[in-house]
Design an enzyme around this catalytic site. Structure first.
Site, PDB file in Angstrom:
ATOM      1  CG  ASN A 147      -0.297  -0.263   2.278  1.00 63.47           C
ATOM      2  OD1 ASN A 147       0.686  -0.552   2.406  1.00 63.47           O
ATOM      3  ND2 ASN A 147      -1.157   0.900   3.951  1.00 63.47           N
ATOM      4  CD  GLU A 243       5.330  -0.633  12.841  1.00 62.65           C
ATOM      5  OE1 GLU A 243       4.119  -0.559  12.590  1.00 62.65           O
ATOM      6  OE2 GLU A 243       6.234  -0.640  13.841  1.00 62.65           O
ATOM      7  CB  CYS A 277      -2.115   0.368   8.361  1.00 64.73           C
ATOM      8  SG  CYS A 277      -0.310   1.842   8.442  1.00 64.73           S
TER       9      CYS A 277
END
Ligand code: NAP
Length: 468
Positions: A147, A243, A277
């Protein structure tokens, strides 16, 4: 692929397609099981040279890379748009941020320091001197998602170089182009051969080999919870930073300034079609301002322009694959079936989903309790701040959160009680600048990024004492 300072080809090739319409944009080589040990061996061989380099030499390499990224801004932005399908305007912002990330890493290389330990604070320490130094770990495996293919890679590669490590980078299969361009840029900046290796190939095939390789000292991973947990369970004593995902929320109190809240919520929920996210997925708005907020939020959302990612006027383009768009569409349908009201959007055309606002979705539907990773936001109202905080915390994730209020007592009460890695007051959770500490609690991850903090994760503290 880029291994040990050489461009490497394999018999296996993969076509990279523009997610918006499937146009072929490039062909890359795919690694087999053979290239992973080769890349780790070259990274191991380069480790002594990186370890011996002065802080200033490492800082200079990163500074040069920053300057070259600015020169190559348009080439990098087009690569990012072509591989992950984000609108070109957002891709240019990503390049600017990635360059800043590298600049921050360059500055942190100069600041990397240990401390003097007060040995004689203990009776047994009389006459002793002590100091700590931070040493590089060695070979770091960096695995990145689709992303933010460029900036999230720089969040690993920049600090790793600043700390004197070497890297084997595995970008997402869909998005290897910007990673390969960065290998070229770092080579032009006199980074020693083998210090940065880029292995392109499917995570399912080469991931296990890379993360379990005995010569890999640390795995730094950004991606989904499932893969992150799998890695954590496999790597044993290796250092690991994770993450992972989230379903970020913002609380909008009755005294909030809606002139600020509404535009930021639109950007926070729908930038890169929600494939972020920390995308705003849940909005808790005080019941007294619910009607006004929703009216303004829907109106602003409907102004977003859907289109081709190469068009500078486009705000919303496609998701990464048709399959992902179909999944998001089915989650919207599930929420509506369960009683949510569809206030805007909800339709799909190929891999593109119209920005979607749902109101009053039950907390059990996937659009509310899982990570949507699409342009979908769920708005619910509440009566008391305590109730809003409890509902915000009712999540298996905890990356970032936001609260809008003019009342500082309320703001800091919320900031203390919200269980996330970061809380923004008068800002949406999607806010990030690249030098700040960033990471999650609960299933959103472990460890922190932001060059200063990533360098701490990527170095070992060594104690040296002297009996004078
Ligand atoms: P993903 O499917 O987990 O993939 C991430 C990376 O892991 C890719 O390079 C992938 O390679 C690789 N991978 C897949 N299987 C693997 C395995 N068995 N071993 C090692 N590596 C493996 O995630 P994604 O769909 O690219 O990205 C979306 C997710 O990333 C979301 O959950 C999002 O929240 C999260 N994310 C988190 C942050 C953060 O900072 N917290 C930032 C951005 C994104 P292939 O592509 O080849 O499968």
């Amino acid at each position: 692929m880029y291994i040990g300072g050489d461009w490497v080809s394999t018999p296996d090739q993969q076509t990279i397609e523009l997610p918006y319409d499937g146009t072929s944009v490039a062909t890359v080589y795919r690694a087999s099981a053979k290239e992973v040990p080769m890349a780790v061996a070259r990274a191991s061989a380069a480790a002594p040279a990186m370890r011996e380099m002065t802080r200033d030499e490492r800082s200079t390499i990163l500074r040069r890379a920053y300057e070259k990224m600015l020169t190559a801004r348009e080439e990098l932005a087009m690569a990012v748009t072509n591989e992950c399908g984000k609108p070109i305007r957002e891709a240019r912002t990503e390049v600017d941020r990635a360059a800043q990330t590298v600049l921050f890493a360059s500055e942190e290389a100069h600041r990397l320091q240990g401390e003097v330990v007060p040995m004689d604070a203990s009776p047994a320490g009389k006459g002793r001197w002590g100091m700590t130094v931070r040493e590089p770990l060695g070979v770091i495996a960096a695995i990145t998602p689709f992303n933010f293919p460029l900036n999230l890679s720089m969040h690993k590669i920049g600090p790793a170089i600043a700390a004197g490590n070497t890297i084997v980078h595995k970008p997402a299969s869909a998005t290897p182009l910007s990673a390969l361009l960065m290998a070229r840029i770092f080579a032009e900046c006199a980074l020693p051969a083998g210090a940065l290796n880029v292995v392109t190939g499917p995570g399912g095939l080469i991931g296990d080999l890379l993360v379990t390789h005995k010569d890999v000292a640390m795995v730094t991973f950004t991606g989904s919870v499932d893969v992150g947990v799998r890695i954590r369970n496999m790597v044993g004593m290796k250092r690991v930073t994770l993450e992972l995902g989230g379903n970020a929320a913002v609380i909008v109190e009755e005294d909030a300034d809606l002139n600020a809240v509404v535009p930021r919520s639109v950007v926070g929920a729908f930038a890169h079609s929600g494939q972020v996210c920390i995308s705003v997925q849940r909005i808790f708005v005080h019941r007294k301002i619910r009607a006004e907020f929703l009216e303004r939020f829907v109106e602003a959302t409907r102004k977003l322009r859907i289109g081709h990612p190469h068009d500078p006027a486009t705000d919303i383009s496609s998701l990464i694959t048709l399959g992902e768009a179909e999944r998001v569409e089915s989650w919207i349908g599930e929420a509506i079936q369960a009683g949510a009201s569809l206030l805007s959007g909800g339709t799909r055309r190929r891999a593109t989903i119209e920005p979607t606002i749902l109101a009053d979705a039950p907390t059990t539907v996937r659009a509310a309790c899982r990570e949507v990773f699409g342009p979908v936001v769920v708005v619910n109202s509440y009566d008391t701040l305590d109730e809003a905080i409890e509902r915000l915390n009712h999540s298996e994730y905890g990356l970032q959160a936001g609260i809008y209020t003019r009342d500082m007592e309320k703001a800091f009460r919320a900031a203390r009680r919200i269980r996330t890695g970061g809380v923004h007051i008068n800002e949406v959770p999607a806010y990030r600048v690249d030098q700040m500490p960033y990471g999650g609690v609960k299933m959103s991850g472990a460890g922190r990024e932001g060059p200063k903090y990533a360098i701490e994760e990527m170095t070992e503290v060594k104690l040296i004492t002297w009996n004078a």
